[in-house]
Design an enzyme around this catalytic site. Structure first.
Site, short mmCIF file in Angstrom:
data_model
loop_
_atom_site.label_atom_id
_atom_site.label_comp_id
_atom_site.label_asym_id
_atom_site.label_seq_id
_atom_site.Cartn_x
_atom_site.Cartn_y
_atom_site.Cartn_z
N GLY A 14 -17.33 -28.13 62.04
CA GLY A 14 -17.18 -26.94 61.19
C GLY A 14 -18.05 -25.80 61.65
NE ARG A 17 -14.21 -20.52 58.06
CZ ARG A 17 -14.15 -20.91 56.79
NH1 ARG A 17 -14.91 -20.33 55.90
NH2 ARG A 17 -13.34 -21.87 56.42
CG ASN A 93 -21.93 -27.22 59.10
OD1 ASN A 93 -22.76 -26.81 58.28
ND2 ASN A 93 -20.81 -26.55 59.36
CE1 TYR A 158 -20.10 -29.26 48.99
CE2 TYR A 158 -21.78 -28.72 47.37
CZ TYR A 158 -21.28 -28.62 48.65
OH TYR A 158 -21.96 -27.88 49.59
CB ALA A 160 -19.93 -37.99 44.13
CB ILE A 191 -26.44 -20.74 52.46
CG1 ILE A 191 -27.50 -21.86 52.31
CG2 ILE A 191 -26.58 -20.02 53.81
CD1 ILE A 191 -28.95 -21.42 52.33
P1 NAP Z 1 -17.84 -22.24 55.14
O1 NAP Z 1 -18.34 -20.87 55.42
O2 NAP Z 1 -16.76 -22.43 54.13
O3 NAP Z 1 -17.40 -22.90 56.53
C1 NAP Z 1 -16.89 -24.20 56.53
C2 NAP Z 1 -16.71 -24.66 57.94
O4 NAP Z 1 -16.27 -26.02 57.88
C3 NAP Z 1 -15.66 -23.88 58.71
O5 NAP Z 1 -16.08 -23.76 60.05
C4 NAP Z 1 -14.42 -24.77 58.61
O6 NAP Z 1 -13.59 -24.65 59.72
C5 NAP Z 1 -15.06 -26.15 58.62
N1 NAP Z 1 -14.24 -27.19 58.04
C6 NAP Z 1 -13.85 -27.35 56.76
N2 NAP Z 1 -13.08 -28.44 56.64
C7 NAP Z 1 -13.00 -28.99 57.88
C8 NAP Z 1 -12.36 -30.14 58.40
N3 NAP Z 1 -11.63 -30.94 57.63
N4 NAP Z 1 -12.50 -30.41 59.72
C9 NAP Z 1 -13.22 -29.60 60.54
N5 NAP Z 1 -13.86 -28.49 60.09
C10 NAP Z 1 -13.73 -28.19 58.77
O7 NAP Z 1 -19.01 -23.20 54.66
P2 NAP Z 1 -20.60 -23.10 54.83
O8 NAP Z 1 -21.13 -22.42 53.62
O9 NAP Z 1 -20.96 -22.62 56.17
O10 NAP Z 1 -20.97 -24.64 54.67
C11 NAP Z 1 -21.28 -25.48 55.76
C12 NAP Z 1 -21.86 -26.77 55.21
O11 NAP Z 1 -23.01 -26.47 54.43
C13 NAP Z 1 -20.93 -27.54 54.29
O12 NAP Z 1 -21.09 -28.92 54.48
C14 NAP Z 1 -21.41 -27.15 52.91
O13 NAP Z 1 -21.09 -28.14 51.95
C15 NAP Z 1 -22.88 -27.06 53.17
N6 NAP Z 1 -23.61 -26.26 52.17
C16 NAP Z 1 -23.30 -24.93 52.00
C17 NAP Z 1 -24.02 -24.21 51.05
C18 NAP Z 1 -23.76 -22.75 50.79
O14 NAP Z 1 -24.33 -22.21 49.84
N7 NAP Z 1 -22.97 -22.06 51.59
C19 NAP Z 1 -25.02 -24.84 50.29
C20 NAP Z 1 -25.29 -26.18 50.50
C21 NAP Z 1 -24.58 -26.88 51.46
P3 NAP Z 1 -12.20 -23.81 59.73
O15 NAP Z 1 -12.56 -22.40 59.34
O16 NAP Z 1 -11.72 -23.94 61.13
O17 NAP Z 1 -11.31 -24.47 58.73
#
Ligand code: NAP
Length: 246
Positions: A14, A17, A93, A158, A160, A191
């Site tokens: 992932g 972005r 990620n 989420y 869990a 974030i």
């Molecule tokens: P995001 O901006 O929504 O980006 C998600 C990324 O995951 C994208 O690159 C997407 O790729 C990829 N992805 C989603 N489903 C996928 C799959 N089935 N196979 C391969 N790639 C997949 O999310 P983010 O905020 O950067 O979050 C990244 C991680 O941090 C996640 O695990 C999230 O739970 C965790 N997190 C985020 C926050 C926050 O506040 N943002 C807080 C705590 C934890 P495509 O665009 O190609 O689909």
């Protein structure tokens, strides 16, 4: 460009972005050749690769839906064949949310989030560990969440998945600690990414730092956990949340 801590490459799921893209850039800055995994965002992943290469690093975009059981082998083979070395750093990620309150949460929303945020990380870790054991070196970092540590109404699926990821991290860490492999988690709070774009900023008043974090601030922690200097840190959960879980 720094030397990577091992003769291997890194795979960030992932990474097209958000936090994943920042992690890919940070690991490449430490000298790791990086596999930039994406599901749908090919152009975005290729832009991350171009940015890394422009800064003197090495990267390749690799398509693969981590929720698909057959993805790990193809993903690892593509990265290993491209760079000619084993994946010795894996960052799980990729993640999704599908929020609802527990009484109305559908089976579909439950299954989709558990599959992508937890089951996929297990399958990728299982695939990663064998070459790491042969190399007697490995770094696995799982991107969990503050929601795996404290309640957030509307995110039972989420929460869990992310709490399960912490238990998986700790258990795998003690299983492979003798072999030079570390397994850690980061637990980001709020974030600024696409994932939080539509969420009410009212919640920010609960954050002691009174602001959202940046993908770069999470990536800096992952970069440390993947480094040679972090060799005695394993089974740890590093909160990156402006004090939210404190
Ligand atoms: P995001 O901006 O929504 O980006 C998600 C990324 O995951 C994208 O690159 C997407 O790729 C990829 N992805 C989603 N489903 C996928 C799959 N089935 N196979 C391969 N790639 C997949 O999310 P983010 O905020 O950067 O979050 C990244 C991680 O941090 C996640 O695990 C999230 O739970 C965790 N997190 C985020 C926050 C926050 O506040 N943002 C807080 C705590 C934890 P495509 O665009 O190609 O689909």
């Amino acid at each position: 460009m720094a030397e990577p801590p091992a003769q291997g490459c890194a795979l960030v799921t992932g990474a097209s972005r958000g936090i994943g893209a920042a992690i890919a850039r940070a690991l490449a800055g430490d000298g790791w050749p990086v596999g930039v995994n994406y599901r749908a965002g090919r152009e975005a992943a290729e832009a991350v690769v171009a940015e890394i290469e422009a800064a003197g690093g090495r990267a390749v975009a690799v398509e693969g839906d981590v929720a698909d059981h057959s993805t790990p082998d193809g993903l690892f083979q593509a990265v290993e064949a491209h760079f000619g070395c084993p994946v010795l750093a894996l960052v799980n990620n990729a993640g999704i949310t599908d929020d609802d309150l527990t009484p109305t949460l559908t089976d579909q929303a439950w299954d989709a989030v558990i599959e992508t945020d937890l089951n996929a990380a297990f399958r990728l870790m299982r695939r990663a560990l064998k070459p790491m054991m042969r190399a007697r070196f490995g770094r696995i970092v799982n991107v969990s969440s503050v929601v795996g540590l404290r309640a957030n109404p509307g995110q039972a699926n989420y929460a869990a998945a992310k709490a399960g990821l912490i238990a998986l991290t700790r258990t795998a860490a003690v299983e492979v600690a003798r072999r030079g492999i570390t397994v850690n988690a980061v637990a980001p709070g709020w974030i600024d990414t696409d994932m939080t774009a539509g969420v009410s900023t009212e919640l920010l008043s609960q954050v002691p730092a009174r602001r959202a974090g940046t993908p770069h601030e999470v990536a800096a922690c992952v970069r440390f956990l993947a480094s040679a200097e972090a060799s005695y840190v394993t089974g740890a959960v590093l909160s990156v949340d402006g004090g939210l879980a404190a």
